[in-house]
Design a protein around this motif. Structure first.
Motif, PDB file in Angstrom:
ATOM      1  N   PHE A 149       0.837  -1.196   0.000  1.00 33.71           N
ATOM      2  CA  PHE A 149       0.000   0.000   0.000  1.00 33.71           C
ATOM      3  C   PHE A 149       0.873   1.247   0.000  1.00 33.71           C
ATOM      4  CE2 PHE A 149       0.929  -0.558   4.486  1.00 33.71           C
ATOM      5  CZ  PHE A 149       1.062   0.740   4.970  1.00 33.71           C
ATOM      6  N   LYS A 150       0.270   2.335  -0.490  1.00 30.99           N
ATOM      7  CA  LYS A 150       0.941   3.635  -0.492  1.00 30.99           C
ATOM      8  C   LYS A 150      -0.070   4.712  -0.159  1.00 30.99           C
ATOM      9  CE  LYS A 150       2.235   5.498  -4.463  1.00 30.99           C
ATOM     10  NZ  LYS A 150       3.044   5.842  -5.672  1.00 30.99           N
ATOM     11  N   GLY A 151       0.200   5.464   0.902  1.00 28.41           N
ATOM     12  CA  GLY A 151      -0.637   6.606   1.229  1.00 28.41           C
ATOM     13  C   GLY A 151      -0.354   7.734   0.242  1.00 28.41           C
ATOM     14  N   ARG A 188      -5.076  -2.537  10.251  1.00 33.69           N
ATOM     15  CA  ARG A 188      -4.817  -1.386   9.410  1.00 33.69           C
ATOM     16  C   ARG A 188      -3.614  -0.572   9.877  1.00 33.69           C
ATOM     17  NH1 ARG A 188      -3.971   2.606  12.055  1.00 33.69           N
ATOM     18  NH2 ARG A 188      -5.460   4.018  13.044  1.00 33.69           N
ATOM     19  N   ALA A 189      -2.922  -0.016   8.881  1.00 31.10           N
ATOM     20  CA  ALA A 189      -1.842   0.941   9.101  1.00 31.10           C
ATOM     21  C   ALA A 189      -2.345   2.314   8.678  1.00 31.10           C
ATOM     22  CB  ALA A 189      -0.610   0.550   8.286  1.00 31.10           C
ATOM     23  N   ASN A 190      -1.627   3.382   9.113  1.00 29.02           N
ATOM     24  CA  ASN A 190      -2.012   4.738   8.743  1.00 29.02           C
ATOM     25  C   ASN A 190      -0.763   5.613   8.691  1.00 29.02           C
ATOM     26  OD1 ASN A 190      -3.017   7.375   8.514  1.00 29.02           O
ATOM     27  ND2 ASN A 190      -4.852   6.884   9.693  1.00 29.02           N
ATOM     28  N   GLY A 238       3.478   8.459   0.628  1.00 30.07           N
ATOM     29  CA  GLY A 238       4.153   8.572  -0.660  1.00 30.07           C
ATOM     30  C   GLY A 238       5.128   7.457  -0.953  1.00 30.07           C
ATOM     31  N   GLN A 239       5.218   6.473  -0.064  1.00 30.04           N
ATOM     32  CA  GLN A 239       6.121   5.345  -0.263  1.00 30.04           C
ATOM     33  C   GLN A 239       5.326   4.043  -0.163  1.00 30.04           C
ATOM     34  OE1 GLN A 239       9.554   5.438   2.342  1.00 30.04           O
ATOM     35  NE2 GLN A 239       9.708   7.671   2.246  1.00 30.04           N
ATOM     36  N   TRP A 240       5.801   3.016  -0.870  1.00 31.68           N
ATOM     37  CA  TRP A 240       5.154   1.715  -0.812  1.00 31.68           C
ATOM     38  C   TRP A 240       5.596   0.962   0.436  1.00 31.68           C
ATOM     39  CZ3 TRP A 240       1.098   0.204  -3.500  1.00 31.68           C
ATOM     40  CH2 TRP A 240       0.837   0.815  -4.724  1.00 31.68           C
ATOM     41  N   ASP A 267     -11.338  10.402   4.443  1.00 30.80           N
ATOM     42  CA  ASP A 267     -10.842  11.131   3.266  1.00 30.80           C
ATOM     43  C   ASP A 267      -9.573  10.538   2.670  1.00 30.80           C
ATOM     44  OD1 ASP A 267      -9.084  11.847   5.305  1.00 30.80           O
ATOM     45  OD2 ASP A 267      -8.847  13.901   4.582  1.00 30.80           O
ATOM     46  N   SER A 268      -9.266   9.301   2.995  1.00 29.38           N
ATOM     47  CA  SER A 268      -8.036   8.659   2.534  1.00 29.38           C
ATOM     48  C   SER A 268      -7.984   8.493   1.021  1.00 29.38           C
ATOM     49  CB  SER A 268      -7.888   7.268   3.170  1.00 29.38           C
ATOM     50  OG  SER A 268      -7.942   7.324   4.574  1.00 29.38           O
ATOM     51  N   VAL A 269      -6.804   8.717   0.453  1.00 27.02           N
ATOM     52  CA  VAL A 269      -6.508   8.316  -0.915  1.00 27.02           C
ATOM     53  C   VAL A 269      -5.305   7.385  -0.813  1.00 27.02           C
ATOM     54  CG1 VAL A 269      -5.872   9.016  -3.243  1.00 27.02           C
ATOM     55  CG2 VAL A 269      -7.352  10.492  -1.859  1.00 27.02           C
ATOM     56  N   VAL A 270      -5.540   6.113  -1.062  1.00 31.49           N
ATOM     57  CA  VAL A 270      -4.519   5.083  -0.862  1.00 31.49           C
ATOM     58  C   VAL A 270      -4.488   4.171  -2.083  1.00 31.49           C
ATOM     59  CG1 VAL A 270      -3.748   3.161   0.589  1.00 31.49           C
ATOM     60  CG2 VAL A 270      -4.846   5.150   1.645  1.00 31.49           C
ATOM     61  N   TYR A 271      -3.284   3.753  -2.481  1.00 28.28           N
ATOM     62  CA  TYR A 271      -3.118   2.786  -3.560  1.00 28.28           C
ATOM     63  C   TYR A 271      -2.759   1.427  -2.953  1.00 28.28           C
ATOM     64  CZ  TYR A 271      -2.811   6.628  -6.980  1.00 28.28           C
ATOM     65  OH  TYR A 271      -3.065   7.725  -7.767  1.00 28.28           O
ATOM     66  N   PHE A 272      -3.314   0.378  -3.552  1.00 31.05           N
ATOM     67  CA  PHE A 272      -3.009  -0.993  -3.143  1.00 31.05           C
ATOM     68  C   PHE A 272      -2.542  -1.791  -4.356  1.00 31.05           C
ATOM     69  CE2 PHE A 272      -6.338   0.431  -0.219  1.00 31.05           C
ATOM     70  CZ  PHE A 272      -5.867   0.013   1.025  1.00 31.05           C
ATOM     71  N   GLU A 273      -1.622  -2.724  -4.134  1.00 33.36           N
ATOM     72  CA  GLU A 273      -1.219  -3.647  -5.190  1.00 33.36           C
ATOM     73  C   GLU A 273      -0.713  -4.945  -4.568  1.00 33.36           C
ATOM     74  OE1 GLU A 273       1.894  -1.678  -7.404  1.00 33.36           O
ATOM     75  OE2 GLU A 273       3.446  -2.486  -6.094  1.00 33.36           O
TER      76      GLU A 273
END
Length: 236
Positions: free
Chosen positions: A118-120, A145-147, A177-179, A220-226
């Motif tokens: 994940f990346k915040g 969960r992490a934050n 901003g980091q994976w 309001d989170s914007v998070v990427y997952f892969e």
């Protein structure tokens, strides 16, 4: 070749991957700008995005202030839980402040390992990135969960639309901003939580788990997952 052996081999090859080597969702074959096909977006805005040439699943809380069910929620709930979909539907709406997406291919995870990168990306209040598990047909579930904005790791439970913490671990840096990699290990009644390969949380639930799994976020989170990965012992 023995016909019975051939039939047995064909049947074995046709078994779901989760029983043998596990499930891996990289999102590389998914369509950018569309909802994922491998996950059911139950609450919130979940879409496939392009991140430096690689596809990722994004949850974008900036598009909904108070929380909302996803489009076609009733149909998705029916596909996941059949005749019990109405019960699930009512309870999920009770905590629509928390985006969730449920993996379609694993109907009953009881023991094994679930991991995701994940990346915040954005979010002034939260950048919650969680693994959803023990999802019941009535909408109850657990999440690890992490934050990146809080530098903590929390095991939460949701029962009848109410959230409460099970265990809270501080000082677990995950810079935005980091994976990063979040991993959940379940064996019997024990739950272990890892961040970037380091064991950070251990807890005995006092009961076994069973249910669907997926991804979780907040407000309001914007998070990427892969690279969502599931591995289970044979027969689990």
């Amino acid at each position: 070749m023995n016909p019975r052996f051939v039939l047995a081999l064909v049947a074995w090859l046709a078994m779901p991957a989760v029983l043998a080597a596990g499930v891996v969702q990289t999102f590389d074959t998914e369509t950018v700008g569309a909802e994922p096909k491998t996950f059911s977006a139950v609450v919130g805005n979940w879409v496939i995005v392009d991140d430096a040439g690689k596809h990722a699943l994004s949850v974008n809380g900036s598009r909904w202030a108070q929380g909302q069910p996803s489009a076609g929620l009733a149909d998705k709930a029916r596909a996941l839980y059949g005749e019990r979909y109405a019960e699930f539907l009512d309870n999920v709406r009770a905590y629509a402040y928390f985006p969730i997406a449920i993996l379609n291919d694993v109907a009953d995870f009881r023991e094994g390992t679930i991991s995701v990168r994940f990346k915040g990306v954005a979010g002034r209040i939260d950048q919650g990135a969680g693994i959803l598990f023990d999802v019941k047909s009535n909408g109850d579930y657990l999440t690890l969960r992490a934050n990146p904005l809080e530098d903590n790791l929390v095991l939460w439970k949701y029962e009848k639309g109410k959230r409460s913490s099970v265990k809270w671990i501080r000082n677990t840096p995950t810079p935005t901003g980091q994976w990063h990699e979040l991993k959940l290990m379940v064996k019997g009644t024990r739950v272990d939580g890892y961040l970037n390969g380091k064991l950070s949380l251990t807890h005995d639930l006092g009961r076994p788990i069973a249910g669907r799994i997926g991804l979780w976020s907040k407000s309001d989170s914007v998070v990427y997952f892969e690279d969502f990965r599931v591995e289970t012992p044979a027969g689990k």
